[in-house]
Structures are given as structure tokens and as C-alpha cells.
Design a protein around this motif. Structure first.
Motif, PDB file in Angstrom:
ATOM      1  N   SER A  81       0.832  -1.195   0.000  1.00 25.97           N
ATOM      2  CA  SER A  81       0.000   0.000   0.000  1.00 25.97           C
ATOM      3  C   SER A  81       0.868   1.246   0.000  1.00 25.97           C
ATOM      4  CB  SER A  81      -0.953   0.014   1.200  1.00 25.97           C
ATOM      5  OG  SER A  81      -0.236   0.083   2.417  1.00 25.97           O
ATOM      6  N   TYR A  82       0.411   2.252  -0.727  1.00 25.48           N
ATOM      7  CA  TYR A  82       1.065   3.557  -0.799  1.00 25.48           C
ATOM      8  C   TYR A  82       0.016   4.607  -0.481  1.00 25.48           C
ATOM      9  CZ  TYR A  82       4.730   1.111  -3.443  1.00 25.48           C
ATOM     10  OH  TYR A  82       5.721   0.251  -3.854  1.00 25.48           O
ATOM     11  N   GLU A  83       0.312   5.493   0.465  1.00 25.83           N
ATOM     12  CA  GLU A  83      -0.613   6.562   0.806  1.00 25.83           C
ATOM     13  C   GLU A  83      -0.089   7.875   0.245  1.00 25.83           C
ATOM     14  OE1 GLU A  83      -2.584   8.837   4.686  1.00 25.83           O
ATOM     15  OE2 GLU A  83      -1.605   6.873   4.927  1.00 25.83           O
ATOM     16  N   GLY A  84      -0.862   8.494  -0.625  1.00 27.22           N
ATOM     17  CA  GLY A  84      -0.451   9.743  -1.225  1.00 27.22           C
ATOM     18  C   GLY A  84      -1.447  10.204  -2.262  1.00 27.22           C
ATOM     19  N   ASP A  85      -1.125  11.309  -2.936  1.00 27.37           N
ATOM     20  CA  ASP A  85      -2.062  11.982  -3.833  1.00 27.37           C
ATOM     21  C   ASP A  85      -1.490  12.047  -5.240  1.00 27.37           C
ATOM     22  OD1 ASP A  85      -3.846  13.823  -5.068  1.00 27.37           O
ATOM     23  OD2 ASP A  85      -4.260  14.739  -3.116  1.00 27.37           O
ATOM     24  N   LEU A  86      -2.314  11.755  -6.244  1.00 36.13           N
ATOM     25  CA  LEU A  86      -1.860  11.854  -7.632  1.00 36.13           C
ATOM     26  C   LEU A  86      -1.528  13.284  -8.028  1.00 36.13           C
ATOM     27  CD1 LEU A  86      -4.145   9.390  -9.659  1.00 36.13           C
ATOM     28  CD2 LEU A  86      -1.903   8.991  -8.632  1.00 36.13           C
ATOM     29  N   ILE A 144      -1.491  -0.370 -14.603  1.00 40.34           N
ATOM     30  CA  ILE A 144      -2.034   0.521 -13.583  1.00 40.34           C
ATOM     31  C   ILE A 144      -3.524   0.681 -13.843  1.00 40.34           C
ATOM     32  CG2 ILE A 144      -2.066   2.862 -12.652  1.00 40.34           C
ATOM     33  CD1 ILE A 144       0.887   3.081 -13.306  1.00 40.34           C
ATOM     34  N   VAL A 145      -4.341   0.327 -12.856  1.00 47.76           N
ATOM     35  CA  VAL A 145      -5.786   0.508 -12.943  1.00 47.76           C
ATOM     36  C   VAL A 145      -6.112   1.813 -12.224  1.00 47.76           C
ATOM     37  CG1 VAL A 145      -8.047  -0.450 -12.405  1.00 47.76           C
ATOM     38  CG2 VAL A 145      -6.158  -1.980 -13.014  1.00 47.76           C
ATOM     39  N   HIS A 146      -6.528   2.809 -12.981  1.00 51.42           N
ATOM     40  CA  HIS A 146      -6.697   4.171 -12.442  1.00 51.42           C
ATOM     41  C   HIS A 146      -8.172   4.461 -12.205  1.00 51.42           C
ATOM     42  CE1 HIS A 146      -6.582   8.304 -11.675  1.00 51.42           C
ATOM     43  NE2 HIS A 146      -6.305   8.795 -12.869  1.00 51.42           N
ATOM     44  N   PHE A 147      -8.584   4.296 -10.943  1.00 50.48           N
ATOM     45  CA  PHE A 147      -9.946   4.619 -10.518  1.00 50.48           C
ATOM     46  C   PHE A 147      -9.933   5.775  -9.522  1.00 50.48           C
ATOM     47  CE2 PHE A 147     -12.878   0.755 -11.345  1.00 50.48           C
ATOM     48  CZ  PHE A 147     -12.347   0.584 -12.611  1.00 50.48           C
ATOM     49  N   ALA A 148      -8.806   6.497  -9.413  1.00 54.03           N
ATOM     50  CA  ALA A 148      -8.605   7.462  -8.329  1.00 54.03           C
ATOM     51  C   ALA A 148      -9.068   8.860  -8.697  1.00 54.03           C
ATOM     52  CB  ALA A 148      -7.133   7.481  -7.923  1.00 54.03           C
ATOM     53  N   GLU A 149     -10.359   9.024  -8.960  1.00 54.31           N
ATOM     54  CA  GLU A 149     -10.879  10.347  -9.296  1.00 54.31           C
ATOM     55  C   GLU A 149     -12.199  10.611  -8.570  1.00 54.31           C
ATOM     56  OE1 GLU A 149      -8.845  11.188 -13.613  1.00 54.31           O
ATOM     57  OE2 GLU A 149     -10.998  10.817 -13.568  1.00 54.31           O
ATOM     58  N   GLN A 150     -12.510  11.893  -8.421  1.00 53.97           N
ATOM     59  CA  GLN A 150     -13.818  12.282  -7.888  1.00 53.97           C
ATOM     60  C   GLN A 150     -14.853  11.841  -8.916  1.00 53.97           C
ATOM     61  OE1 GLN A 150     -17.104  13.229  -7.184  1.00 53.97           O
ATOM     62  NE2 GLN A 150     -16.718  15.073  -8.416  1.00 53.97           N
ATOM     63  N   LEU A 199      -2.852  13.464 -15.607  1.00 58.41           N
ATOM     64  CA  LEU A 199      -1.688  13.919 -16.364  1.00 58.41           C
ATOM     65  C   LEU A 199      -0.386  13.535 -15.657  1.00 58.41           C
ATOM     66  CD1 LEU A 199      -2.598  17.482 -17.707  1.00 58.41           C
ATOM     67  CD2 LEU A 199      -1.780  15.549 -19.055  1.00 58.41           C
ATOM     68  N   ASN A 200      -0.341  13.692 -14.345  1.00 60.16           N
ATOM     69  CA  ASN A 200       0.849  13.285 -13.604  1.00 60.16           C
ATOM     70  C   ASN A 200       1.148  11.803 -13.811  1.00 60.16           C
ATOM     71  OD1 ASN A 200       1.415  15.805 -12.516  1.00 60.16           O
ATOM     72  ND2 ASN A 200       0.309  15.431 -10.608  1.00 60.16           N
ATOM     73  N   LEU A 201       0.099  10.992 -13.815  1.00 62.03           N
ATOM     74  CA  LEU A 201       0.275   9.553 -14.016  1.00 62.03           C
ATOM     75  C   LEU A 201       0.780   9.261 -15.422  1.00 62.03           C
ATOM     76  CD1 LEU A 201       0.012   6.781 -12.744  1.00 62.03           C
ATOM     77  CD2 LEU A 201      -2.403   6.766 -13.411  1.00 62.03           C
ATOM     78  N   LEU A 202       0.246   9.943 -16.424  1.00 63.58           N
ATOM     79  CA  LEU A 202       0.705   9.747 -17.798  1.00 63.58           C
ATOM     80  C   LEU A 202       2.192  10.090 -17.937  1.00 63.58           C
ATOM     81  CD1 LEU A 202      -2.289  11.211 -19.862  1.00 63.58           C
ATOM     82  CD2 LEU A 202      -1.571   8.812 -19.786  1.00 63.58           C
ATOM     83  N   TYR A 203       2.603  11.190 -17.334  1.00 56.48           N
ATOM     84  CA  TYR A 203       4.018  11.578 -17.417  1.00 56.48           C
ATOM     85  C   TYR A 203       4.907  10.563 -16.703  1.00 56.48           C
ATOM     86  CZ  TYR A 203       4.049  16.059 -19.832  1.00 56.48           C
ATOM     87  OH  TYR A 203       3.990  17.027 -20.807  1.00 56.48           O
TER      88      TYR A 203
END
Length: 358
Positions: A44-49, A67-73, A98-102
Motif C-alpha cells: 500500500s502507498y498513501e499519497g495523492d496523484l 495501472i488501474v486508475h480509478f482514483a478520481e472524484q 496527467l501526472n500519471l501519464l508523465y
């Protein structure tokens, strides 16, 4: 396997004074429970995209294949509360993605991004909805382009921006990505979460984060009228939570090619709101009334809705049916937890035209 979370979803509950109908354990308890029942560990990693440094460090440390990206409002009403919530939604969703894409592009372009989109990106066009792409002929020339979008909230707009950014990144950086345009999810349990009550997942019913089906099921169990917005002619794609998980598995195990922006319409059936109310009423073992309210949203009262959704079926998806899920689990689940229902949270509190007030 690893999970990354900043626990924002739990924060929305505190802000709104709402909570899941089913109690949810904290992340460490859930990870421990999963290890006990499966023998598998989850880092587990605790932090913000939104923290680019954290994103890069995490991707570099774990080096995933996918990477399965479900981390959005994920709530349309939340994004329409006021200016502040609209700006938060777009900033959180678009910048985090965008941060994840980079990070993928700079650390390992071979990582397959599986991104949660939404069927709401398309809106309700008066033509068939294709799976992400459209073949167009104009003035004697043909081209393949992204299907035009006409979303209905600032949340859905953020997902459109995500899709365009991902397609651009695949085209110029040769990344690989799958966009899962998901319909309304119903149900609360999968074969995995059923192994231990500590693995229970959310059952949202409030007017901001809850789904119309969850609201109807709760109202039926409590003996209240099912509250349909307007005449109920609004049609939506829906999908069982078990099929949602299966779609993710199929996408991960059958990755897109390098340079490919692949789109799947992740839904299995489509129903109008009025039809969903009728299904709930017919399946519930007792009397049910239906009540029509003024629609707080700005949307077409009735519309054409025909969606192509063959990609995941071709990969092996075998869908569950809505009526079966209701009979099997949802009424019993609500009955066991009805003492936790807050009646005030069942009624609409956000109006689209009221969102202009900051």
C-alpha cells in the motif's frame, strides 16, 4: 499487487454527512483480511496523484505491468454543487491523470494504463454510440476520430479531458491505454468480497454519490415511494459490480498495443429510470409505489440511446442480469442494514442551475 489511496472518498462522506449503507473497514484491515483468505499480499502507498513527485516515486518503486486508475472524484452532483466543487473535480481528475501519464512515459512506457471513464462522456446523441471511435465521411473524404462527446456535468467533462489527454499521450509517446467507459454500477458483492465481511465494499445511496438503483432498492425495503426524477425517460447503461471487476481483469490480461488508445463501453444493459423503477417494483416481494419529482438535473426527458458494447464480450465477458442481482442480494443486503439509512440523504440536494452560485 499494490494499492494507492489518499482516502479522499472517505473525506467526502465527512463533508456531506453521509456514509455507505454497509460499514467499510479501513485499508490496513482490508489488506490483512485479504491476505488471510487468499494468501496474497497487497502493498500500500498513501499519497495523492496531484503530488507528481509521489507519483513518480511510487511508479518507479513498484514498477507495475498495469495501472488501474480509478482514483478520481466520481460524482456528477458533487461537481455541480458550486464553483468550488466544479474546480476541485476538474483539477483533481485532470491533473492527477496527467501526472500519471508523465510518470508512465518517463519511467516505463510499456506500462498498460487501464483508466476508468464513464458512459456519461458521450451524453445522449441522436445517433448510435460507438466504442470510443467513429468512422466519418465528410466532403468525400474518410477518417477515424474520437467519438464526439456531449457530457452532462463538470465531472463528466473531466473524464472527457482525461480521454483526450490519454489518446494524445498514446499517439505522441507510444503509450498503451484502455479507457473503460463504465455505465451505472449496481450490486455490492463479488465472489472475493464475500469471503470475509471485512472486505465489504461501498453501497452508496445518498443523492450525491448514490445511484438511482440503490436509492430505489432502499426505498422499496423501507416502504417508501420510489422517487423518479421527471417522467423517468432518461436512459442509462448499467453493469453488475461482478461484471465490472471481470472487465478490469479482461482488460489487464489482454493489454492494448503500444501506441493504442483502446476504448471499451463497459455496460451490459440499458434501461430508462422509469424502467429501473418498474424492475425494482416487480422484483420486490411487497407493495411498491412510484412517485415523480421535479428533475434537479438539466437533461433530455426522453432520448435515443443505442450503445455498441461488444469489445469486452469478445474478450470473454458473460454478463449478469439486473433482475437476477436484485433477487439474489440487494433486497437482503438493504434489509440487514436498513437501521443505518439516513432518510434525509435520499432526497436531491443539488440542482444543476443552482451550481452557478459560488
Amino acid at each position: 499487487m499494490a494499492v494507492l489511496d489518499n482516502f479522499a472518498r472517505r473525506g467526502y462522506d465527512v463533508e456531506l454527512g453521509a456514509e455507505s449503507l454497509v460499514p467499510i473497514e479501513d485499508l490496513s484491515t482490508r489488506i490483512e483480511a485479504w491476505q488471510e483468505v487468499s494468501g496474497r499480499t497487497i502493498a500500500s502507498y498513501e499519497g495523492d496523484l496531484l503530488d507528481a513527485g509521489f507519483v513518480f516515486d511510487t511508479v518507479r518503486d513498484f514498477r507495475p505491468e498495469s495501472i488501474v486508475h480509478f482514483a478520481e472524484q466520481r460524482s456528477a452532483p458533487y461537481s455541480m454543487i458550486d464553483r468550488e466543487h466544479a474546480v476541485y473535480t476538474q483539477h483533481n481528475n485532470v491533473v492527477g491523470n496527467l501526472n500519471l501519464l508523465y510518470a508512465i512515459a518517463e519511467i516505463d512506457p510499456d506500462i498498460h494504463l487501464v483508466k476508468l471513464g464513464t458512459m456519461g462522456e458521450y451524453g445522449t446523441p441522436n445517433i448510435d454510440i460507438e466504442e470510443g471511435w467513429l468512422e466519418v465521411e465528410h466532403n468525400g473524404r474518410r477518417d477515424r476520430m474520437l467519438y464526439p462527446k456531449k457530457p452532462g456535468s463538470f465531472y463528466h467533462l473531466s473524464k472527457v479531458h482525461d480521454s483526450h489527454n490519454i489518446e494524445f499521450a498514446c499517439r505522441i509517446w507510444d503509450l498503451r491505454a484502455t479507457d473503460l467507459n463504465q455505465g451505472v454500477v449496481y450490486g455490492q458483492q463479488t465472489p472475493q468480497t464475500a469471503l470475509d465481511p471485512r472486505l465489504a465494499t461501498r453501497f452508496d445511496y445518498d443523492a450525491v454519490f448514490g445511484t438511482v438503483l440503490n436509492r430505489f432498492v432502499i426505498q422499496a425495503v423501507l416502504g417508501q415511494p420510489l422517487t423518479v426524477y421527471g417522467e423517468g425517460g432518461q436512459t442509462r447503461g448499467v453493469i453488475d459490480i461482478r461484471d465490472t471487476v471481470e472487465c478490469i481483469r479482461l482488460a489487464v490480461e489482454n493489454p492494448a498495443e503500444r501506441g493504442e488508445f483502446r476504448v471499451f463501453n463497459q455496460m451490459t444493459e440499458s434501461h430508462s429510470v422509469a424502467q429501473i423503477a418498474d424492475i425494482v417494483a416487480k422484483c420486490f416481494p411487497g407493495p411498491v409505489q412510484i412517485e415523480h419529482l421535479d428533475n434537479p438535473r438539466v437533461e433530455q426527458a426522453e432520448h435515443y440511446y443505442h450503445v455498441k458494447h461488444t469489445g469486452l464480450v469478445e474478450l470473454g465477458l458473460q454478463p449478469h442480469l439486473l433482475s437476477d442481482t436484485l433477487i439474489e442480494s440487494m433486497f437482503d443486503l438493504v434489509g440487514a442494514n436498513k437501521h443505518r439509512v439516513n432518510d434525509d440523504r435520499l432526497h436531491p440536494t443539488v440542482r444543476w442551475r443552482g451550481a452557478i452560485k459560488s
